[in-house]
Design a protein around this motif. Structure first.
Motif, PDB file in Angstrom:
ATOM      1  N   TRP A  50      14.754  -7.124  -1.670  1.00  0.00           N
ATOM      2  CA  TRP A  50      13.937  -7.731  -2.712  1.00  0.00           C
ATOM      3  C   TRP A  50      14.361  -9.172  -2.952  1.00  0.00           C
ATOM      4  N   LEU A  51      15.662  -9.406  -2.968  1.00  0.00           N
ATOM      5  CA  LEU A  51      16.158 -10.764  -3.167  1.00  0.00           C
ATOM      6  C   LEU A  51      15.717 -11.677  -2.026  1.00  0.00           C
ATOM      7  N   LYS A  52      15.819 -11.184  -0.805  1.00  0.00           N
ATOM      8  CA  LYS A  52      15.422 -12.006   0.344  1.00  0.00           C
ATOM      9  C   LYS A  52      13.922 -12.278   0.341  1.00  0.00           C
ATOM     10  N   LEU A  53      13.136 -11.251   0.047  1.00  0.00           N
ATOM     11  CA  LEU A  53      11.682 -11.410   0.128  1.00  0.00           C
ATOM     12  C   LEU A  53      11.145 -12.340  -0.949  1.00  0.00           C
ATOM     13  N   ARG A  54      11.678 -12.238  -2.155  1.00  0.00           N
ATOM     14  CA  ARG A  54      11.134 -13.057  -3.239  1.00  0.00           C
ATOM     15  C   ARG A  54      11.562 -14.518  -3.150  1.00  0.00           C
ATOM     16  N   THR A  55      12.567 -14.813  -2.319  1.00  0.00           N
ATOM     17  CA  THR A  55      12.984 -16.202  -2.156  1.00  0.00           C
ATOM     18  C   THR A  55      12.279 -16.893  -0.992  1.00  0.00           C
ATOM     19  N   LEU A  56      11.449 -16.158  -0.253  1.00  0.00           N
ATOM     20  CA  LEU A  56      10.707 -16.763   0.854  1.00  0.00           C
ATOM     21  C   LEU A  56       9.422 -17.397   0.343  1.00  0.00           C
ATOM     22  N   ARG A  57       9.124 -18.604   0.795  1.00  0.00           N
ATOM     23  CA  ARG A  57       7.883 -19.255   0.392  1.00  0.00           C
ATOM     24  C   ARG A  57       6.663 -18.514   0.934  1.00  0.00           C
ATOM     25  N   SER A  58       6.803 -17.908   2.102  1.00  0.00           N
ATOM     26  CA  SER A  58       5.668 -17.190   2.689  1.00  0.00           C
ATOM     27  C   SER A  58       5.229 -16.027   1.801  1.00  0.00           C
ATOM     28  N   THR A  59       6.180 -15.428   1.073  1.00  0.00           N
ATOM     29  CA  THR A  59       5.826 -14.328   0.176  1.00  0.00           C
ATOM     30  C   THR A  59       4.903 -14.812  -0.936  1.00  0.00           C
ATOM     31  N   CYS A  60       5.244 -15.919  -1.545  1.00  0.00           N
ATOM     32  CA  CYS A  60       4.409 -16.472  -2.618  1.00  0.00           C
ATOM     33  C   CYS A  60       3.028 -16.840  -2.100  1.00  0.00           C
ATOM     34  N   TRP A  61       2.984 -17.438  -0.918  1.00  0.00           N
ATOM     35  CA  TRP A  61       1.698 -17.842  -0.356  1.00  0.00           C
ATOM     36  C   TRP A  61       0.814 -16.635  -0.040  1.00  0.00           C
ATOM     37  N   THR A  62       1.377 -15.647   0.625  1.00  0.00           N
ATOM     38  CA  THR A  62       0.565 -14.504   1.024  1.00  0.00           C
ATOM     39  C   THR A  62       0.079 -13.693  -0.178  1.00  0.00           C
ATOM     40  N   LEU A  63       0.969 -13.423  -1.126  1.00  0.00           N
ATOM     41  CA  LEU A  63       0.551 -12.666  -2.305  1.00  0.00           C
ATOM     42  C   LEU A  63      -0.380 -13.489  -3.194  1.00  0.00           C
ATOM     43  N   GLY A  64      -0.162 -14.796  -3.225  1.00  0.00           N
ATOM     44  CA  GLY A  64      -1.089 -15.657  -3.954  1.00  0.00           C
ATOM     45  C   GLY A  64      -2.481 -15.605  -3.355  1.00  0.00           C
ATOM     46  N   SER A 107     -11.235  -6.445   2.491  1.00  0.00           N
ATOM     47  CA  SER A 107     -11.373  -6.721   3.919  1.00  0.00           C
ATOM     48  C   SER A 107     -10.845  -8.097   4.286  1.00  0.00           C
ATOM     49  N   ALA A 108     -10.779  -9.009   3.317  1.00  0.00           N
ATOM     50  CA  ALA A 108     -10.218 -10.343   3.573  1.00  0.00           C
ATOM     51  C   ALA A 108      -8.733 -10.398   3.213  1.00  0.00           C
ATOM     52  N   THR A 109      -8.365  -9.773   2.092  1.00  0.00           N
ATOM     53  CA  THR A 109      -6.969  -9.854   1.652  1.00  0.00           C
ATOM     54  C   THR A 109      -6.023  -9.089   2.561  1.00  0.00           C
ATOM     55  N   GLN A 110      -6.548  -8.140   3.342  1.00  0.00           N
ATOM     56  CA  GLN A 110      -5.662  -7.392   4.233  1.00  0.00           C
ATOM     57  C   GLN A 110      -4.990  -8.291   5.268  1.00  0.00           C
ATOM     58  N   PHE A 111      -5.629  -9.413   5.615  1.00  0.00           N
ATOM     59  CA  PHE A 111      -5.000 -10.328   6.565  1.00  0.00           C
ATOM     60  C   PHE A 111      -3.714 -10.911   5.978  1.00  0.00           C
ATOM     61  N   ALA A 112      -3.734 -11.190   4.684  1.00  0.00           N
ATOM     62  CA  ALA A 112      -2.548 -11.750   4.035  1.00  0.00           C
ATOM     63  C   ALA A 112      -1.412 -10.735   4.022  1.00  0.00           C
ATOM     64  N   VAL A 113      -1.711  -9.465   3.730  1.00  0.00           N
ATOM     65  CA  VAL A 113      -0.635  -8.466   3.688  1.00  0.00           C
ATOM     66  C   VAL A 113      -0.134  -8.136   5.088  1.00  0.00           C
ATOM     67  N   PHE A 173       1.379  -3.306  -3.457  1.00  0.00           N
ATOM     68  CA  PHE A 173       0.591  -2.444  -4.349  1.00  0.00           C
ATOM     69  C   PHE A 173       0.458  -3.068  -5.732  1.00  0.00           C
ATOM     70  N   ILE A 174       1.575  -3.518  -6.287  1.00  0.00           N
ATOM     71  CA  ILE A 174       1.547  -4.079  -7.643  1.00  0.00           C
ATOM     72  C   ILE A 174       0.652  -5.313  -7.704  1.00  0.00           C
ATOM     73  N   THR A 175       0.783  -6.198  -6.726  1.00  0.00           N
ATOM     74  CA  THR A 175      -0.017  -7.425  -6.716  1.00  0.00           C
ATOM     75  C   THR A 175      -1.500  -7.119  -6.561  1.00  0.00           C
ATOM     76  N   SER A 176      -1.819  -6.245  -5.609  1.00  0.00           N
ATOM     77  CA  SER A 176      -3.216  -5.916  -5.369  1.00  0.00           C
ATOM     78  C   SER A 176      -3.828  -5.147  -6.537  1.00  0.00           C
ATOM     79  N   PHE A 177      -3.048  -4.258  -7.133  1.00  0.00           N
ATOM     80  CA  PHE A 177      -3.571  -3.511  -8.282  1.00  0.00           C
ATOM     81  C   PHE A 177      -3.881  -4.458  -9.440  1.00  0.00           C
ATOM     82  N   ALA A 178      -2.984  -5.401  -9.685  1.00  0.00           N
ATOM     83  CA  ALA A 178      -3.235  -6.393 -10.737  1.00  0.00           C
ATOM     84  C   ALA A 178      -4.489  -7.194 -10.426  1.00  0.00           C
TER      85      ALA A 178
END
Length: 296
Positions: free
Chosen positions: A35-49, A91-97, A140-145
């Motif tokens: 969790w620490l590694k994933l949340r510090t990656l810029r790619s995580t913010c971009w993809t979930l955004g 169908s579009a957001t699945q590319f980001a995940v 799941f949490i991001t998509s549900f929100a």
């Protein structure tokens, strides 16, 4: 020297160090580390955004055409309609995940950090499981929100068209939960392919072929058996989880079905979930086996 200092340096509490190492080797410790590694990656913010932005943008687009598509109102089952429209961006957001799941593994292989990661669990299986928990949970949490926000936006845009709409609609709840669940499983599949192939480009291409290209290609061939075959492929089986419930895919309520071609037979939601979970388990078996066999 047995005091608290030796040659001007603090003595090391070896038992504390050992406890710290053991804590990191537990599954909970591995999850915290991932969790620490994933949340510090810029790619995580971009993809979930992108997941949130595309989901809401699609909802706004669908909401703008509500008056044209439903001039007489969306009726007592309007909650199902709004939930289906809110899921239109899946169908579009699945590319980001897909990218999120792949980069969670391949990024460490590219930088060489995977060596220190696997030192925490020489068996490597718990490391992959911890990555899976973090990636799937975050997806799941991001998509549900995003689904909830999209539903609220659509309800506001519907205005008087939603008069008489019932909010106690189990199908709408299934769609609202099913879409994030589908994306979480796609993220897990992508992670496993990343572990198996170790190359971001190859893994992303592989998951695109499995989820999108195979159903799209198969649906172009005539014959009733094709619709049955396509329904058991990962993309179409997963689409059944958040489908509105029609026997034959309705492209208005299921953009994934439109991408796969008309006349695609949709599985029941529970069967679609089992089929997709089976695909994920199969690919995870490949990913775990490849990770254990190959050197880093």
């Amino acid at each position: 020297m047995t005091g608290t200092q030796a040659q001007g340096r603090p003595a090391v509490d070896e038992r504390a160090v050992q406890r710290s190492v053991e804590a990191r080797r537990t599954f909970a410790g591995l999850v915290r580390s991932e969790w620490l590694k994933l949340r510090t990656l810029r790619s995580t913010c971009w993809t979930l955004g992108l997941v949130v932005a595309m989901q809401i943008a699609m909802a706004v687009t669908e909401g703008a055409s509500l008056a044209t598509s439903y001039p007489d109102g969306i009726g007592s089952h309007g909650a199902t309609t709004l939930a289906s429209l809110a899921a239109g961006g899946v169908s579009a957001t699945q590319f980001a995940v897909m990218v999120l799941g792949v980069l969670c593994v391949t990024g460490e292989y590219r930088t060489g950090q995977v060596r220190s990661t696997f030192n925490a669990d020489p068996g490597r299986v718990l490391v992959l499981a911890a990555k899976g928990v973090v990636v799937a949970g975050l997806t799941f949490i991001t998509s549900f929100a995003a689904m909830v926000v999209s539903g609220v936006v659509l309800r506001v845009m519907a205005g008087d068209l939603a008069a008489g709409m019932s909010y106690l609609d189990l199908t709408a709840v299934r769609i609202t939960v099913g879409a994030p669940l589908y994306l979480s499983l796609i993220a897990l599949m992508s992670l496993a392919l990343g572990a198996a192939l170790r190359r971001a480009g190859a893994a992303i291409c592989a998951v695109l072929v499995i989820v999108m290209a195979l159903p799209g290609t198969a649906s172009m061939f005539p014959g009733g058996w094709v619709g049955t075959l396509v329904s058991y492929l990962p993309g179409s089986a997963g689409a059944a989880i958040y489908d509105a419930g029609a026997t034959v895919a309705d492209s208005t309520l299921n953009p994934m079905a439109a991408a796969m071609g008309g006349g695609t037979v949709m599985l029941p939601a529970w069967l679609g979930l089992l089929v997709l979970a089976g695909w994920v388990a199969l690919i995870w078996g490949w990913g775990v086996s490849a990770t254990q066999r190959r050197d880093v």
